[in-house]
Design a protein around this motif. Structure first.
Motif, short mmCIF file in Angstrom:
data_model
loop_
_atom_site.label_atom_id
_atom_site.label_comp_id
_atom_site.label_asym_id
_atom_site.label_seq_id
_atom_site.Cartn_x
_atom_site.Cartn_y
_atom_site.Cartn_z
N THR A 55 53.01 20.44 59.35
CA THR A 55 53.49 21.33 58.37
C THR A 55 54.05 20.31 57.34
OG1 THR A 55 55.45 21.64 59.84
CG2 THR A 55 54.01 23.39 59.57
N GLY A 56 54.07 19.27 57.53
CA GLY A 56 54.34 18.28 56.28
C GLY A 56 55.80 18.26 56.14
N LEU A 57 56.19 18.04 54.79
CA LEU A 57 57.37 18.08 54.34
C LEU A 57 57.42 18.58 52.92
CD1 LEU A 57 57.69 15.41 52.08
CD2 LEU A 57 57.73 14.08 54.12
N ARG A 58 58.73 18.59 52.24
CA ARG A 58 58.85 18.91 50.89
C ARG A 58 59.78 17.84 50.08
NH1 ARG A 58 63.89 20.63 49.52
NH2 ARG A 58 65.28 21.51 51.34
N ASP A 59 59.50 17.41 49.05
CA ASP A 59 60.17 16.33 48.21
C ASP A 59 61.16 16.98 47.32
OD1 ASP A 59 58.25 14.03 48.99
OD2 ASP A 59 56.89 15.28 47.79
N GLY A 88 61.84 18.56 33.17
CA GLY A 88 60.50 17.80 32.86
C GLY A 88 59.96 17.38 34.14
N ALA A 89 60.83 17.14 34.94
CA ALA A 89 60.27 16.37 36.35
C ALA A 89 59.54 17.27 37.19
CB ALA A 89 61.86 16.04 37.10
N ARG A 90 59.83 18.62 37.38
CA ARG A 90 58.94 19.34 38.35
C ARG A 90 57.60 19.55 37.67
NH1 ARG A 90 58.56 19.48 43.40
NH2 ARG A 90 60.78 19.67 43.42
N GLU A 91 57.42 19.77 36.45
CA GLU A 91 56.57 19.94 35.80
C GLU A 91 55.38 18.37 35.45
OE1 GLU A 91 59.32 22.64 34.26
OE2 GLU A 91 59.15 20.53 34.41
N ARG A 92 56.01 17.35 35.59
CA ARG A 92 55.26 15.99 35.50
C ARG A 92 54.79 15.57 36.91
NH1 ARG A 92 52.64 17.05 31.50
NH2 ARG A 92 51.91 14.66 31.88
N TRP A 93 55.57 16.10 38.00
CA TRP A 93 55.53 15.72 39.39
C TRP A 93 53.93 15.47 39.82
CZ3 TRP A 93 58.20 12.81 42.48
CH2 TRP A 93 57.86 12.84 43.68
N GLY A 94 53.71 14.25 40.25
CA GLY A 94 52.33 13.97 40.51
C GLY A 94 51.31 13.65 39.51
N ARG A 146 64.10 12.61 47.86
CA ARG A 146 64.62 12.92 49.23
C ARG A 146 63.30 13.89 50.13
NH1 ARG A 146 67.96 16.71 52.25
NH2 ARG A 146 68.02 18.13 50.46
N MET A 147 62.96 13.18 51.17
CA MET A 147 62.18 13.72 51.79
C MET A 147 62.42 14.76 52.99
SD MET A 147 59.11 10.84 51.67
CE MET A 147 60.37 9.39 52.00
N VAL A 148 62.42 15.83 52.96
CA VAL A 148 62.70 16.91 54.08
C VAL A 148 61.67 17.60 54.60
CG1 VAL A 148 63.96 19.29 54.29
CG2 VAL A 148 64.42 17.79 52.32
N PRO A 149 61.60 17.20 55.93
CA PRO A 149 60.33 17.69 56.79
C PRO A 149 60.55 19.15 57.08
CG PRO A 149 61.49 15.86 57.98
CD PRO A 149 62.51 16.31 56.69
N ASN A 150 59.17 19.71 57.27
CA ASN A 150 59.10 21.08 57.40
C ASN A 150 59.13 21.16 58.78
OD1 ASN A 150 58.90 21.99 54.51
ND2 ASN A 150 56.95 21.52 54.30
N ALA A 194 52.55 15.99 64.18
CA ALA A 194 52.05 14.84 63.73
C ALA A 194 52.13 14.75 61.91
CB ALA A 194 50.51 14.44 64.14
N GLY A 195 52.03 13.99 61.42
CA GLY A 195 51.95 13.66 59.97
C GLY A 195 53.44 13.70 59.51
N ASN A 196 53.71 14.17 58.24
CA ASN A 196 55.04 14.13 57.50
C ASN A 196 55.84 15.11 58.03
OD1 ASN A 196 53.12 13.75 54.21
ND2 ASN A 196 54.24 12.06 55.56
N ALA A 197 55.68 15.96 58.92
CA ALA A 197 56.53 16.60 59.45
C ALA A 197 57.58 15.90 60.31
CB ALA A 197 55.83 17.81 60.34
N VAL A 198 57.23 14.63 60.87
CA VAL A 198 57.79 13.67 61.69
C VAL A 198 57.80 12.40 61.31
CG1 VAL A 198 55.93 13.15 63.38
CG2 VAL A 198 58.18 13.17 64.03
#
Length: 309
Positions: free
Chosen positions: A108-112, A119-125, A227-231, A264-268
């Motif tokens: 399930t990945g993570l959230r940043d 402006g940060a959220r709009e320019r993210w990525g 800050r990377m927060v695992p789902n 597996a992946g960003n969730a861990v």
């Protein structure tokens, strides 16, 4: 069909890679995906051998077609809970009948969690970036910035310096001690103090960084270390063991302390890139299949003994 050998929660690179391995091993597989990939804001992904520069959505489309060709089931939906049963797991979906599975893989990945700057959220990525390995080459030799206020931000500035000789570190809400200042100066990284007020955008492009005293420092791209927060709620809610930092404890193949549940992946692994996550998904799938082989053999032995008793 609502009963599967393996249900995979999350249809990113890790989940699709696992589904490919398992479906080719002739296991019944369902992949449930909520349609919220972490890298959706990015126009292209990089560092994936043979797929460098491919839009992230295209990779997922290719992966979905591949797993479907081997019989894996794709389900667009959100998993709300996972429960243990005598035969494995019950996977609850929002507004849809539950699935049953002998084994479960969570990808399930993570959230940043990025700084709360206008402006940060709009320019993210786009031109507010996180991973230099993913995006550094595309903004090489440009005026770059790195914004502090998150753990490891200063080290991030030292890393970004590899891609440009013009890097400015904005400590934002952080302080700078003598040792840090010396490291930055020695690496030819300028430091401009003051809290970042907003990101300035012109014609849908990053123009610069505005500070709380009104100064606008011209930059064409800016990096942050979120800050990377695992789902990982679906895992921890079952009581999976976590370490001192709250991260889910797994073995080398991603098996949690919950018997029959892998991750597996960003969730861990928050630092896993797309290609890393795909490899972790493959490794988990092989371990899951081996576990099922052993379970099938044990069941066959028990049935044979019963028939001959």
């Amino acid at each position: 069909m609502n009963s599967y050998d393996v249900v995979i929660v999350g249809g990113g690179a890790a989940g699709l890679s696992a589904a490919l391995v398992l479906s080719r091993a002739r296991r019944t597989v369902a992949v449930v995906d909520a349609g919220e990939p972490r890298n959706a804001p990015a126009a292209h992904m990089h560092g994936y051998l043979s797929r460098d520069g491919l839009p992230p959505g295209d990779l997922l489309g290719i992966g979905r077609a591949e797993i479907a060709s081997y019989g894996a089931q794709w389900i667009a939906g959100t998993v709300t809970d996972i429960y243990r049963t005598d035969s494995g797991f019950r996977v609850e979906l929002a507004g849809v009948a539950p699935l049953t599975a002998r084994r479960v893989l969570v990808t399930t990945g993570l959230r940043d969690d990025i700084p709360d700057i206008p402006g940060a959220r709009e320019r993210w990525g786009v031109d507010l970036l996180h991973c230099p390995y993913c995006h550094g080459y595309e903004v090489r030799d440009q005026p770059l910035g790195v914004i502090g206020g998150t753990p490891g931000a200063l080290d991030h500035a030292l890393l970004v310096r590899q891609w440009s000789t013009d890097v400015i570190y904005f400590p934002h809400t952080d302080g700078i001690n003598t040792e840090d200042a010396e490291r930055l100066t020695a690496c030819d990284i300028s430091t401009i103090t003051g809290q970042v007020e907003r990101l300035v955008v012109s014609d849908d492009r990053m123009y610069g960084v505005e500070l709380d005293d009104g100064r606008v420092v011209r930059r064409t791209a800016v990096f942050v270390r979120p800050r990377m927060v695992p789902n990982d709620r679906l895992i921890t809610s079952l009581g999976a063991a976590v370490d001192a930092d709250g991260a889910v404890v797994v073995d080398r193949a991603g098996h949690t302390s919950i018997r029959g549940m892998w991750v597996a992946g960003n969730a861990v692994n928050p630092r896993a890139q797309v290609i890393t996550a795909a490899g972790e998904g493959s490794a988990a799938a092989i371990a899951i299949n081996a576990d099922l082989v052993n379970a099938d053999a044990a069941a066959a032995i028990a049935a044979r003994r019963l028939a001959t008793s």
